[in-house]
Design a protein around this motif. Structure first.
Motif, PDB file in Angstrom:
ATOM      1  N   HIS A  41       7.397   3.967   5.786  1.00  0.00           N
ATOM      2  CA  HIS A  41       8.565   4.991   5.804  1.00  0.00           C
ATOM      3  C   HIS A  41       8.822   5.339   4.273  1.00  0.00           C
ATOM      4  O   HIS A  41       8.700   4.318   3.534  1.00  0.00           O
ATOM      5  N   GLU A  42       9.151   6.489   4.124  1.00  0.00           N
ATOM      6  CA  GLU A  42       9.261   7.020   2.604  1.00  0.00           C
ATOM      7  C   GLU A  42      10.349   5.693   1.741  1.00  0.00           C
ATOM      8  O   GLU A  42      10.373   5.566   0.626  1.00  0.00           O
ATOM      9  N   ASP A  43      11.239   5.430   2.465  1.00  0.00           N
ATOM     10  CA  ASP A  43      12.393   4.683   1.939  1.00  0.00           C
ATOM     11  C   ASP A  43      12.031   2.830   2.040  1.00  0.00           C
ATOM     12  O   ASP A  43      13.148   2.245   1.914  1.00  0.00           O
ATOM     13  N   VAL A  44      10.850   2.848   2.290  1.00  0.00           N
ATOM     14  CA  VAL A  44      10.425   1.383   2.416  1.00  0.00           C
ATOM     15  C   VAL A  44      10.784   0.554   1.134  1.00  0.00           C
ATOM     16  O   VAL A  44      10.704   1.053   0.008  1.00  0.00           O
ATOM     17  N   LEU A  45      11.260  -0.687   1.269  1.00  0.00           N
ATOM     18  CA  LEU A  45      11.597  -1.557   0.205  1.00  0.00           C
ATOM     19  C   LEU A  45      10.548  -1.998  -0.432  1.00  0.00           C
ATOM     20  O   LEU A  45       9.506  -2.128   0.364  1.00  0.00           O
ATOM     21  N   PRO A  46      10.268  -2.132  -1.602  1.00  0.00           N
ATOM     22  CA  PRO A  46       9.226  -2.427  -2.293  1.00  0.00           C
ATOM     23  C   PRO A  46       8.675  -3.889  -1.964  1.00  0.00           C
ATOM     24  O   PRO A  46       7.303  -4.057  -1.581  1.00  0.00           O
ATOM     25  N   SER A  47       9.519  -4.860  -1.424  1.00  0.00           N
ATOM     26  CA  SER A  47       9.138  -6.077  -1.093  1.00  0.00           C
ATOM     27  C   SER A  47       8.484  -5.992   0.325  1.00  0.00           C
ATOM     28  O   SER A  47       7.494  -6.600   0.415  1.00  0.00           O
ATOM     29  N   SER A  48       8.994  -4.995   1.032  1.00  0.00           N
ATOM     30  CA  SER A  48       8.175  -4.834   2.611  1.00  0.00           C
ATOM     31  C   SER A  48       7.250  -3.875   2.534  1.00  0.00           C
ATOM     32  O   SER A  48       6.118  -4.355   2.921  1.00  0.00           O
ATOM     33  N   LEU A  49       6.918  -3.419   1.444  1.00  0.00           N
ATOM     34  CA  LEU A  49       5.766  -2.563   1.370  1.00  0.00           C
ATOM     35  C   LEU A  49       4.796  -3.519   0.797  1.00  0.00           C
ATOM     36  O   LEU A  49       3.530  -3.517   1.334  1.00  0.00           O
ATOM     37  N   LYS A  50       4.977  -4.437  -0.098  1.00  0.00           N
ATOM     38  CA  LYS A  50       4.085  -5.496  -0.641  1.00  0.00           C
ATOM     39  C   LYS A  50       3.683  -6.176   0.439  1.00  0.00           C
ATOM     40  O   LYS A  50       2.436  -6.580   0.704  1.00  0.00           O
ATOM     41  N   LEU A  51       4.613  -6.773   1.129  1.00  0.00           N
ATOM     42  CA  LEU A  51       4.241  -7.690   2.321  1.00  0.00           C
ATOM     43  C   LEU A  51       3.330  -7.027   3.447  1.00  0.00           C
ATOM     44  O   LEU A  51       2.304  -7.547   4.015  1.00  0.00           O
ATOM     45  N   MET A  52       3.691  -5.767   4.131  1.00  0.00           N
ATOM     46  CA  MET A  52       3.105  -4.891   4.931  1.00  0.00           C
ATOM     47  C   MET A  52       1.554  -4.694   4.460  1.00  0.00           C
ATOM     48  O   MET A  52       0.614  -4.868   5.253  1.00  0.00           O
ATOM     49  N   LEU A  53       1.571  -4.245   3.206  1.00  0.00           N
ATOM     50  CA  LEU A  53      -0.043  -4.026   2.694  1.00  0.00           C
ATOM     51  C   LEU A  53      -0.901  -5.172   2.664  1.00  0.00           C
ATOM     52  O   LEU A  53      -1.775  -5.375   3.026  1.00  0.00           O
ATOM     53  N   HIS A  54      -0.190  -6.431   2.118  1.00  0.00           N
ATOM     54  CA  HIS A  54      -0.926  -7.471   1.983  1.00  0.00           C
ATOM     55  C   HIS A  54      -1.359  -7.981   3.629  1.00  0.00           C
ATOM     56  O   HIS A  54      -2.738  -8.372   3.419  1.00  0.00           O
ATOM     57  N   GLU A  55      -0.387  -7.912   4.529  1.00  0.00           N
ATOM     58  CA  GLU A  55      -0.903  -8.312   5.912  1.00  0.00           C
ATOM     59  C   GLU A  55      -1.873  -7.621   6.379  1.00  0.00           C
ATOM     60  O   GLU A  55      -2.869  -7.998   7.039  1.00  0.00           O
ATOM     61  N   THR A  56      -1.846  -6.366   6.141  1.00  0.00           N
ATOM     62  CA  THR A  56      -2.838  -5.377   6.683  1.00  0.00           C
ATOM     63  C   THR A  56      -4.489  -5.575   5.961  1.00  0.00           C
ATOM     64  O   THR A  56      -5.374  -5.512   6.687  1.00  0.00           O
TER      65      THR A  56
END
Length: 116
Positions: A41-56
């Motif tokens: 989502h465009e408003d994703v928090l940086p911490s969530s972005l990092k976590l989701m990208l890392h998991e993927t």
């Protein structure tokens, strides 16, 4: 252009230049091109972005290595930088590769903004 050394530096630079949302959109665009089902989502928090990208990235390395390589190709992550990483710990490797992906995407967004 001085490339950021840490995730926090990258996010700080993106926020200072008001380019964080463009960074997220660029990530979404390249993941879509790589046929990887990940849509931030465009408003994703940086911490969530990092976590989701890392998991993927971790799951791709473990379960779909060809898709992982395709993603690196589409994002245009430096092969030299990936080969320089220590591949013994897959969790650490996926974290480092996630940062390389973000760094490359940041370059694209930064250059596009600077030279538009």
């Amino acid at each position: 252009m001085q490339l950021p050394k840490t995730f926090e530096d990258l996010i700080e630079n993106a926020n200072q230049l008001s380019l964080y949302q463009k960074l997220v959109l660029q990530l979404n665009k390249d993941f879509l091109l790589a046929n990887i089902n990940l849509d931030f989502h465009e408003d994703v928090l940086p911490s969530s972005l990092k976590l989701m990208l890392h998991e993927t990235v971790y799951k791709l390395i473990q379960e779909k290595f060809t898709d992982y390589l395709n993603l690196l190709y589409i994002v245009d992550v430096s092969e030299k930088e990936v080969k320089a990483l220590n591949g013994e710990d897959v969790l650490k490797l996926s974290e480092d590769v996630s940062f390389l992906i973000l760094k490359r995407e940041w370059q694209k967004v930064w250059f596009r903004n600077k030279y538009k």
